[in-house]
Design an enzyme around this catalytic site. Structure first.
Site, PDB file in Angstrom:
ATOM      1  NE  ARG A  71     -56.425 -56.008 -36.370  1.00  0.00           N
ATOM      2  CZ  ARG A  71     -57.787 -56.404 -36.451  1.00  0.00           C
ATOM      3  NH1 ARG A  71     -58.388 -57.686 -36.285  1.00  0.00           N
ATOM      4  NH2 ARG A  71     -58.321 -55.335 -35.474  1.00  0.00           N
ATOM      5  CG  HIS A 115     -72.353 -51.146 -29.918  1.00  0.00           C
ATOM      6  ND1 HIS A 115     -71.394 -52.728 -30.382  1.00  0.00           N
ATOM      7  CD2 HIS A 115     -72.821 -51.785 -28.566  1.00  0.00           C
ATOM      8  CE1 HIS A 115     -71.646 -53.567 -29.165  1.00  0.00           C
ATOM      9  NE2 HIS A 115     -72.559 -53.111 -28.336  1.00  0.00           N
ATOM     10  CG  ASP A 147     -61.363 -46.550 -25.588  1.00  0.00           C
ATOM     11  OD1 ASP A 147     -61.556 -47.950 -25.669  1.00  0.00           O
ATOM     12  OD2 ASP A 147     -62.511 -46.415 -24.201  1.00  0.00           O
ATOM     13  CB  ALA A 148     -57.215 -49.337 -26.636  1.00  0.00           C
ATOM     14  CG  ASP A 151     -68.190 -51.392 -28.761  1.00  0.00           C
ATOM     15  OD1 ASP A 151     -67.993 -51.382 -28.944  1.00  0.00           O
ATOM     16  OD2 ASP A 151     -68.395 -52.995 -28.854  1.00  0.00           O
TER      17      ASP A 151
HETATM   18  C1  GAR Z   1     -75.398 -50.881 -36.761  1.00  0.00           C
HETATM   19  O1  GAR Z   1     -76.138 -51.818 -35.904  1.00  0.00           O
HETATM   20  C2  GAR Z   1     -74.330 -50.529 -35.815  1.00  0.00           C
HETATM   21  O2  GAR Z   1     -74.387 -50.470 -34.460  1.00  0.00           O
HETATM   22  C3  GAR Z   1     -73.373 -52.017 -36.451  1.00  0.00           C
HETATM   23  O3  GAR Z   1     -73.398 -52.961 -37.540  1.00  0.00           O
HETATM   24  C4  GAR Z   1     -74.814 -52.047 -37.458  1.00  0.00           C
HETATM   25  C5  GAR Z   1     -74.186 -51.695 -39.060  1.00  0.00           C
HETATM   26  O4  GAR Z   1     -75.589 -51.649 -39.930  1.00  0.00           O
HETATM   27  N1  GAR Z   1     -72.648 -52.041 -35.451  1.00  0.00           N
HETATM   28  C6  GAR Z   1     -71.930 -53.029 -34.533  1.00  0.00           C
HETATM   29  O5  GAR Z   1     -72.360 -54.433 -33.983  1.00  0.00           O
HETATM   30  C7  GAR Z   1     -69.878 -53.052 -34.259  1.00  0.00           C
HETATM   31  N2  GAR Z   1     -70.027 -53.224 -32.504  1.00  0.00           N
HETATM   32  P1  GAR Z   1     -75.077 -51.394 -41.088  1.00  0.00           P
HETATM   33  O6  GAR Z   1     -73.949 -51.693 -42.208  1.00  0.00           O
HETATM   34  O7  GAR Z   1     -76.612 -51.140 -42.393  1.00  0.00           O
HETATM   35  O8  GAR Z   1     -74.663 -49.841 -40.997  1.00  0.00           O
END
Ligand code: GAR
Length: 212
Positions: A71, A115, A147-148, A151
């Site tokens: 990683r 998010h 940040d680290a 969310d």
């Molecule tokens: C979005 O709803 C974004 O908020 C989520 O993935 C989707 C991306 O859609 N992200 C997360 O859940 C991150 N924790 P997309 O690939 O169609 O842009």
């Protein structure tokens, strides 16, 4: 920002469909938008958004965890790949991995995530499923600085979406994503054009560009 007269250089990280990234590509057709996607990077070679970016003439690349011994090496490779494109802003648009220390130290304070829930409620990889299971009547989307934590960064903008009784995870997520695309494009454009300040956990948009 590197050049106050040029659009902000935006590097977008994706893992999937790329509809959020596509919304930014659409927004940047407006010459006054203030930001321009200079590269799209994915941790998955099969991310559908890569083809959308390539079709729009944006350079794409893949930095897959499986291609690195651990990683930490992947974190370093990702940071280097992002740095190669000299971003003013980095946008995580459906990027489903945590950002590691190398990226945080190089671009900290300039990495924006979106998010599909109203943080601090329902963080993590299943924000939509968790809001439904939690019985939320209102959820939505959050654009925040990274940040680290998972969310946990300072919130830049949020929008609410009502939960319907017959919602499934898919139907609710699609409704959130419709709102989210507008929130992300508006917020990134404002950050690029107007700058922002952070005091404690409070982010204010509209500071003169360059003061951020
Ligand atoms: C979005 O709803 C974004 O908020 C989520 O993935 C989707 C991306 O859609 N992200 C997360 O859940 C991150 N924790 P997309 O690939 O169609 O842009």
């Amino acid at each position: 920002m590197t050049n106050p007269t040029a659009p902000a250089r935006l590097v977008v990280l994706i893992s999937g469909a790329g509809s959020t990234m596509r919304a930014v590509l659409d927004a940047q057709h407006d010459p006054g938008y203030g930001a321009r996607i200079v590269a799209v990077i994915s941790d998955r070679a099969d991310a559908a958004g890569l083809a959308i970016a390539a079709e729009a003439g944006v350079p794409t690349s893949v930095v897959a965890l499986a291609d690195y011994p651990d990683r930490a090496e992947w974190d370093r490779a990702l940071a280097e790949e992002v740095a190669r494109h000299r971003p003013d802003l980095v946008l995580l648009a459906g990027f489903m991995r945590l950002i590691g220390a190398p990226s945080l130290s190089m671009f900290g304070g300039r990495i924006v995530n979106t998010h599909p829930a109203l943080l601090p409620s329902y963080p993590g990889a299943h924000g939509v499923r968790d809001a439904l299971a939690g019985g939320a009547k209102v959820t939505g989307c959050t654009v925040m600085l990274v940040d680290a934590g998972v969310d946990t960064g300072p919130i830049i903008a949020q929008a609410a979406v009502e939960v319907w009784d017959d919602d499934t995870e898919t139907s609710l997520h699609e409704r959130i994503k419709t709102v989210e695309r507008g929130l992300v494009t508006t917020t990134v454009g404002r950050m690029a054009r107007e700058g922002w300040t952070v005091e404690g956990r409070r982010v204010t948009l509209g500071t003169t560009k360059g003061d951020a």
